[in-house]
Write an enzyme that holds these catalytic residues in place. Structure first.
Site, mmCIF file in Angstrom:
data_model
loop_
_atom_site.group_PDB
_atom_site.id
_atom_site.type_symbol
_atom_site.label_atom_id
_atom_site.label_comp_id
_atom_site.label_asym_id
_atom_site.label_seq_id
_atom_site.Cartn_x
_atom_site.Cartn_y
_atom_site.Cartn_z
ATOM 1 N N HIS A 1 0.844 -1.188 0.000
ATOM 2 C CA HIS A 1 0.000 0.000 0.000
ATOM 3 C C HIS A 1 0.877 1.235 0.000
ATOM 4 C CE1 HIS A 1 -3.164 2.843 1.028
ATOM 5 N NE2 HIS A 1 -3.977 1.933 0.556
ATOM 6 N N ASP B 1 -8.013 -5.129 0.006
ATOM 7 C CA ASP B 1 -8.611 -5.715 -1.184
ATOM 8 C C ASP B 1 -8.284 -7.182 -1.369
ATOM 9 O OD1 ASP B 1 -10.189 -3.681 -1.955
ATOM 10 O OD2 ASP B 1 -8.514 -2.577 -2.789
HETATM 11 N N1 CMC Z 1 4.431 -7.386 -5.081
HETATM 12 C C1 CMC Z 1 5.798 -7.420 -5.139
HETATM 13 N N2 CMC Z 1 6.598 -6.380 -4.875
HETATM 14 C C2 CMC Z 1 5.995 -5.220 -4.546
HETATM 15 C C3 CMC Z 1 4.591 -5.088 -4.455
HETATM 16 C C4 CMC Z 1 3.814 -6.227 -4.722
HETATM 17 N N3 CMC Z 1 2.476 -6.171 -4.650
HETATM 18 N N4 CMC Z 1 4.264 -3.828 -4.097
HETATM 19 C C5 CMC Z 1 5.425 -3.180 -3.973
HETATM 20 N N5 CMC Z 1 6.460 -4.005 -4.248
HETATM 21 C C6 CMC Z 1 7.906 -3.670 -4.158
HETATM 22 C C7 CMC Z 1 8.328 -2.844 -5.372
HETATM 23 O O1 CMC Z 1 8.830 -3.667 -6.410
HETATM 24 C C8 CMC Z 1 9.382 -1.962 -4.769
HETATM 25 O O2 CMC Z 1 10.578 -2.708 -4.687
HETATM 26 P P1 CMC Z 1 12.014 -1.946 -4.817
HETATM 27 O O3 CMC Z 1 12.063 -0.990 -3.666
HETATM 28 O O4 CMC Z 1 12.989 -3.061 -4.709
HETATM 29 O O5 CMC Z 1 11.981 -1.268 -6.157
HETATM 30 C C9 CMC Z 1 8.895 -1.691 -3.338
HETATM 31 O O6 CMC Z 1 8.066 -2.830 -3.016
HETATM 32 C C10 CMC Z 1 8.106 -0.418 -3.177
HETATM 33 O O7 CMC Z 1 7.079 -0.396 -4.186
HETATM 34 P P2 CMC Z 1 6.483 0.941 -4.832
HETATM 35 O O8 CMC Z 1 5.819 0.602 -6.125
HETATM 36 O O9 CMC Z 1 7.512 2.004 -4.833
HETATM 37 O O10 CMC Z 1 5.412 1.320 -3.744
HETATM 38 P P3 CMC Z 1 4.192 2.269 -3.968
HETATM 39 O O11 CMC Z 1 3.888 2.837 -2.628
HETATM 40 O O12 CMC Z 1 4.396 3.223 -5.077
HETATM 41 O O13 CMC Z 1 3.044 1.254 -4.462
HETATM 42 C C11 CMC Z 1 1.107 -0.070 -4.582
HETATM 43 C C12 CMC Z 1 1.942 0.905 -3.734
HETATM 44 C C13 CMC Z 1 -0.209 -0.352 -3.856
HETATM 45 C C14 CMC Z 1 0.750 0.580 -5.936
HETATM 46 C C15 CMC Z 1 1.920 -1.386 -4.798
HETATM 47 O O14 CMC Z 1 2.246 -1.970 -3.554
HETATM 48 C C16 CMC Z 1 1.197 -2.378 -5.691
HETATM 49 O O15 CMC Z 1 1.303 -2.286 -6.914
HETATM 50 N N6 CMC Z 1 0.425 -3.352 -5.068
HETATM 51 C C17 CMC Z 1 -0.353 -4.277 -5.820
HETATM 52 C C18 CMC Z 1 -1.654 -3.613 -6.224
HETATM 53 C C19 CMC Z 1 -2.623 -3.467 -5.051
HETATM 54 O O16 CMC Z 1 -2.878 -4.415 -4.319
HETATM 55 N N7 CMC Z 1 -3.210 -2.250 -4.919
HETATM 56 C C20 CMC Z 1 -4.279 -1.990 -3.943
HETATM 57 C C21 CMC Z 1 -3.933 -1.014 -2.891
HETATM 58 S S1 CMC Z 1 -5.204 -1.016 -1.608
HETATM 59 C C22 CMC Z 1 -6.597 -0.392 -2.366
HETATM 60 C C23 CMC Z 1 -6.588 1.071 -2.572
HETATM 61 O O17 CMC Z 1 -6.397 1.824 -1.579
HETATM 62 O O18 CMC Z 1 -6.813 1.481 -3.714
#
Ligand code: CMC
Length: 425
Positions: A305, A362
Site C-alpha cells: 500500500h 482488497d
Molecule cells: N508485489 C511485489 N513487490 C511489490 C509489491 C507487490 N504487490 N508492491 C510493492 N512491491 C515492491 C516494489 O517492487 C518496490 O521494490 P524496490 O524498492 O525493490 O523497487 C517496493 O516494493 C516499493 O514499491 P512501490 O511501487 O515504490 O510502492 P508504492 O507505494 O508506489 O506502491 C502499490 C503501492 C499499492 C501501488 C503497490 O504496492 C502495488 O502495486 N500493489 C499491488 C496492487 C494493489 O494491491 N493495490 C491496492 C492497494 S489497496 C486499495 C486502494 O487503496 O486502492
C-alpha cells in the site's frame, strides 16, 4: 497553525515558507508563495504533497491508523453500520438516533433510478465490463437533474449527495443483471442498505430470495471499510474534476474511472485473477519468486500500500470478516485455499517483511466477495459504490470552502525548445 517557518535557499535568495500544523499528522510547508520567486515544486506521484485542507479522514500510515471524523475504523466496522458512517462523512459527525432515522429514510426514498436509465443499459453490449457501464450511467445521471446542478447551492449539493449514495447500489446491481441477462430488480425500501443491494443482485422475480445475516453483515462491512480513504487517486480525481465547477455526477464518474485501475480499486479483481492464474497451492512459490524478480513486472496483487507501511487497519478487520464468512458459509473453493496459503507464505517471507508488504484490504474483500457469489468483474463496482460517499463528501467539503480554486498543477518541461515550423506542403 504554527508560527514556524522553513527557509529555502535557491538562486542566491532565502525564501521563507510558513509551516502549517493540522490537528493530527505531519506539518506541511506552505509553498504557495514559491511561484512569485520563480520556482514551482516538483513531486510526481504526490509523494510529499498535501493537495488540500480536509477534516474528514485521517490516516497514519506507519501506525496503521484510520479515523473518520476522529472515529477509529475498527470501532466503526464493529459497532456502526454503513449508513451511520455515510452520515458522519457527509454531515460531519456521528448521527443521533433521530438523525440516523431521518438520514436512512432520505437515502431509502432516493434508491430508484429514472426508468429511462434502463434504456441506456440496452445500448451496451451484454458482455460490457460493469465498470464501463457504471462510468457511463453515473455520468448520465446528470442529464436527469438539471434543476439541481447549481454547485454553489448547498441544499442542491446535499440532495445530489443523497441521490448518489442511494442510487449507486441500484446502478451497480443493474450492471450485473444486464451482464447475466436477468431482469433488473427494483430496490426494496423495507431492507437495510446492504440487504437491498444483495436482493437487487441475487433475487429473481420467479422465486423468494433469502439473505443470510452473515452475508448481509459482511457486505455492510465491505461498504464501511471502503467508504473513504483521504486523498487517494480517485478522491483527488473527483476533487480536481469538481474544482472547475463540474456537476457532481460528472465528478463521481471521473472517480469511477480513476478507481478502475489495477493499482487502485481494480486490485481486488486483479487479485482474484491472479489467484486463478496461480490455480493450485503448489504453484505459489513460483509466483512468489516472480514477485521478487526485478526483471519481471509481475506483482502480488492485493499486497502493499502506498500509505500503510506496517499494516492496513481495514485489512485486519476484513481478515476477521473473511474467516467468519468462509466458515459460516462453509464454502469449499480451491481458489480460497490458494488465497489462505498465499497469505501465510507471503507473511512469513523476508522479502515481503523487509519491504513492508502485507495483504491489503482488497486481498480479503476480494475473497469475501467471491465467497458470497459476486463475480470478479463486479468487485471494482462494489468498491465504487462504497467509496461514493467518500468522493461526494470530499467534493462537498471542497465546494463549501470559500477559498476554493480550480486545481491547476504545473510541470517540469522537458520537450523541444522553441523552433521554426516548416510547412509540410
Ligand atoms: N508485489 C511485489 N513487490 C511489490 C509489491 C507487490 N504487490 N508492491 C510493492 N512491491 C515492491 C516494489 O517492487 C518496490 O521494490 P524496490 O524498492 O525493490 O523497487 C517496493 O516494493 C516499493 O514499491 P512501490 O511501487 O515504490 O510502492 P508504492 O507505494 O508506489 O506502491 C502499490 C503501492 C499499492 C501501488 C503497490 O504496492 C502495488 O502495486 N500493489 C499491488 C496492487 C494493489 O494491491 N493495490 C491496492 C492497494 S489497496 C486499495 C486502494 O487503496 O486502492
Amino acid at each position: 497553525m504554527a508560527d514556524q517557518k522553513a527557509i529555502l535557499k535557491a538562486g542566491g535568495k532565502e525564501i521563507e515558507l510558513p509551516i502549517l500544523s493540522g490537528t493530527e499528522g505531519q506539518d506541511v510547508i506552505d509553498v504557495r508563495s514559491l511561484g512569485q520567486h520563480g520556482y514551482f515544486t516538483y513531486d510526481p506521484g504526490f509523494m510529499a504533497t498535501g493537495s488540500c485542507e480536509s477534516a474528514i479522514t485521517y490516516i497514519d500510515g506507519s501506525a496503521g491508523v484510520l479515523l473518520h471524523r476522529g472515529f477509529p475504523i475498527e470501532e466503526l466496522a464493529r459497532d456502526a453500520d454503513y449508513l451511520e458512517v455515510c452520515h458522519m462523512l457527509l454531515h460531519g459527525d456521528a448521527p443521533s438516533k433521530e438523525e440516523y432515522e431521518e438520514f436512512k429514510d432520505t437515502i431509502t426514498r432516493h434508491t430508484m433510478v429514472h426508468e429511462q436509465i434502463n434504456m441506456f443499459f440496452h445500448g451496451f453490449r451484454n458482455d460490457a465490463h460493469p465498470m464501463a457501464m457504471l462510468c457511463g450511467t453515473v455520468g448520465a445521471m446528470s442529464s436527469f437533474y438539471h434543476s439541481d446542478l447549481d454547485v454553489s447551492n448547498e441544499e442542491q449539493r446535499i440532495r445530489s449527495a443523497h441521490r448518489l449514495i442511494a442510487k449507486m447500489p441500484t446502478l451497480v446491481a443493474m450492471c450485473y443483471k444486464y451482464n447475466i441477462g436477468q431482469p433488473f430488480v427494483y430496490p426494496r425500501n423495507d431492507l437495510s442498505y446492504a440487504a437491498n443491494f444483495l436482493n437487487m443482485m441475487f433475487s429473481v422475480p420467479a422465486e423468494e430470495f433469502q439473505i443470510s445475516p452473515a452475508v448481509e453483515r459482511a457486505m455492510d462491512r465491505i461498504f464501511t471499510l471502503h467508504a473513504d480513504h483521504e486523498q487517494n487517486a480517485s478522491t483527488s480525481t473527483v476533487r480536481l474534476a469538481g474544482s472547475s465547477g463540474a456537476n457532481p455526477y460528472a465528478c463521481i464518474a471521473a472517480g469511477v474511472a480513476s478507481l478502475w485501475g489495477p493499482a487502485h480499486g481494480g486490485a481486488n479483481e486483479a487479485c482474484l485473477n491472479m489467484l486463478e492464474e496461480i490455480g493450485t497451492v503448489d504453484r505459489i512459490p513460483e509466483f512468489i519468486a516472480r514477485a521478487k524478480d526485478k526483471s519481471d513486472p509481475f506483482r502480488l496483487m492485493g499486497f502493499g500500500h502506498r500509505v500503510y507501511k506496517n499494516h492496513d487497519p481495514r485489512a485486519t478487520v476484513m481478515r476477521e470478516s473473511c474467516h467468519e464468512v468462509l466458515s459460516e458459509l462453509n464454502v469449499k473453493d480451491p481458489l480460497l485455499e490458494v488465497a489462505m496459503e498465499l497469505e501465510k507464505i507471503a507473511l512469513n517471507d523476508p522479502y515481503f517483511a523487509e519491504k513492508k508488504l502485507f495483504p491489503n484490504v482488497d486481498f480479503y474483500s476480494g475473497i469475501v466477495l467471491k465467497a458470497i457469489g459476486i463475480p470478479t468483474n463486479m468487485f471494482t463496482c462494489i468498491f465504487a459504490l462504497s467509496r461514493t460517499v467518500g468522493w461526494i463528501s470530499h467534493w462537498h467539503e471542497m465546494m463549501s470552502d470559500p477559498k476554493q480554486k480550480i486545481g491547476r498543477p504545473r510541470q517540469l518541461y522537458t520537450g523541444h525548445n522553441q523552433r521554426k515550423y516548416t510547412p509540410i506542403k
